[in-house]
Design an enzyme around this catalytic site. Structure first.
Site: not given
Length: 485
Positions: A263-265, A290, A360, A372, A377, A483
């Site tokens: 996961r790229f911050d 992110e 997409w 965050d 926070q 359902w």
């Protein structure tokens, strides 16, 4: 002359591999760009009239694809996709059957975190999660991990290197991929350098000087290729020696430490082309970025049309070579306003979902809150009394859903079990990131949709149920129902 069996088998294998490549490439181009065959709109509702701007799919914006080719390729690609074993990033993102758990919050470092998670691994796996996003695991100037310093030290406020590696091994034994939080927009220096700022990294691995820091944040490097993260030295990714060192570190996380996903911050801070370079070199099985910026507002009121917001996220994915997914902040922003009695927001002007999942879906990671936006926070928190409406939406819809630790483990057994039930339904009915969707209602107090061919759902306090005796109530809760048939 009869072809030898070995040669025939080799040729057939090459042909199958070539067909596999073209089918997957076609699947990615057709489904992800949104190209459309007018005759089969209802039969193939997951494709749309015009190519999404900037998709790089190769089809012209108004090009009509031959209907028989569409049906044939859709059928073949879906059959082949069923047989793909998820061992590489291409097959994982094309399969689209991921369910992510964000396995921490802003306060997790206070609670012996690696041990805490290790005890929960069997439940995480049994609940249906495919990937567990962990907090930054390397040494940091702040205990939460988002002010990194010594990237090669795995002794952090969350626990020791030994405990971390034991956790990663446990996750993998339970078929849950550990996701590393990659914080490479900025780095805290160890000693003062140019301008009296802490922009040198003496005495630790990756002992860069001021040329590794952008000139706009106090270094001697080039100007930033993105937005500044103020108050700390921002890394200059234009420098070859910096990228070489980062690649080496990412490869170490993958091959030696045991992380499988990334996961790229704060990816707004540097050009997406560097994310592409890092993914290609380190080869995470799944990656997500992110890209968080502000939605469009009319004063303090969230605007109905958020196309420009989701287009910026899509532009980032394109810039990163279409390799990573991105968190669907557009859907979050719209959904948390919709549940307040404005469900009409969940239908865009083209009759599709209004977030990145509408344009997409295979690259959209949907979520309700994270460390965050929620947690202590609470920068942009989802309305607490509507959490399950939010999960009923993202866990039944296209895209790649992500569940927040707080909701899953800290909000009581009822919430936990309701989320697990929704994940089970998603998997049993084979809902995936590209599943088709037909939106039936989008009124002030009601939203209803059919996803794929076996799931129908509603959220809101409006009365609605699907027509037909074949539909059976699978689960329900406060202001939501699902359902199946």
């Amino acid at each position: 002359m009869k072809m030898p069996r070995a040669e025939k088998n080799r040729n057939e294998s090459q042909l199958i591999e070539k067909q596999r490549f073209y089918l997957l490439e076609f699947d990615s181009r057709l489904f992800d760009c949104g190209c459309f065959s007018p005759l089969f709109d209802k039969q193939i509702p997951r494709v749309s009239m015009k190519a999404r701007r900037g998709s790089g799919c190769g089809f012209a914006a108004d090009e009509v694809i031959d209907d028989h080719l569409v049906l044939k390729m859709v059928y073949l690609s879906e059959r082949m996709e069923e047989n793909l074993y998820q061992t590489d990033s291409a097959s994982i993102i094309r399969s689209g059957r991921e369910v992510v758990l964000q396995a921490f919050n802003w306060e997790s470092y206070k609670y012996d975190w690696w041990r805490n998670l290790d005890r929960k691994v069997p439940d995480i796996a049994k609940s249906g999660f495919t990937s567990a996003w962990l907090p930054p695991a390397t040494h940091s100037f702040s205990p939460e991990g988002y002010l990194p310093q010594n990237l090669y030290s795995l002794n952090s406020a969350y626990g020791s290197e030994e405990l971390l590696k034991a956790l990663l091994q446990n996750l993998k034994q339970h078929n849950v991929r550990p996701m590393a939080d990659i914080v490479i927009n900025h780095r805290i220096g160890t000693t003062r350098g140019h301008g009296g700022m802490y922009n040198r990294y003496d005495g630790i691995p990756l002992s860069w000087d001021e040329h590794a820091v952008t000139s706009c944040t106090g270094g001697l490097g080039n100007r930033s290729t993105g937005d500044n993260f103020h108050g700390v030295p921002n890394i200059d990714h234009t420098q070859y020696f910096v990228r070489k060192d980062i690649i080496g570190w990412l490869q170490w996380l993958r091959s030696s430490v045991g992380f499988q996903d990334f996961r790229f911050d704060f990816v707004r801070g540097y050009s997406p082309k560097y994310v592409k370079e890092y993914i290609e070199a380190a080869k995470p099985l799944f990656s997500v970025g992110e890209y968080w910026d502000s939605c469009s507002y009319d004063g303090s009121y969230l605007a109905y049309n958020q196309d420009s917001h989701r287009q910026r996220i899509i532009n980032w994915i394109d810039g990163a070579g279409q390799l990573p997914a991105a968190f669907d902040f557009t859907t979050k922003g719209i959904l948390q306003e919709a549940v307040k009695g404005e469900y009409w927001r969940l239908l865009d002007a083209q009759g599709k979902p209004p977030g990145v999942i509408g344009w997409w879906p295979s690259r959209a990671v949907t979520f309700i809150d994270n460390h965050d936006t929620g947690s202590t926070q609470a920068h942009w928190a989802f309305p607490a009394h509507h959490i399950m409406e939010g999960y009923a939406y993202i866990l039944t819809h296209p895209g790649i859903p992500s569940v927040f630790y707080d909701h899953f483990y800290d909000w009581g057994n009822s919430i936990h079990d309701q989320i697990v039930k929704l994940i089970q339904i998603r998997k049993l009915q084979d809902i995936h990131s590209r599943s088709s969707i037909i939106i039936h209602e989008a009124q002030a107090n009601l939203y209803a949709a059919t996803i794929g061919v076996k799931i129908t759902m509603k959220i809101g306090d409006g009365s609605w149920s699907p027509a037909g005796k074949e539909w059976k109530l699978a689960t329900s809760g406060h202001r939501y129902a699902v359902w199946t048939k």
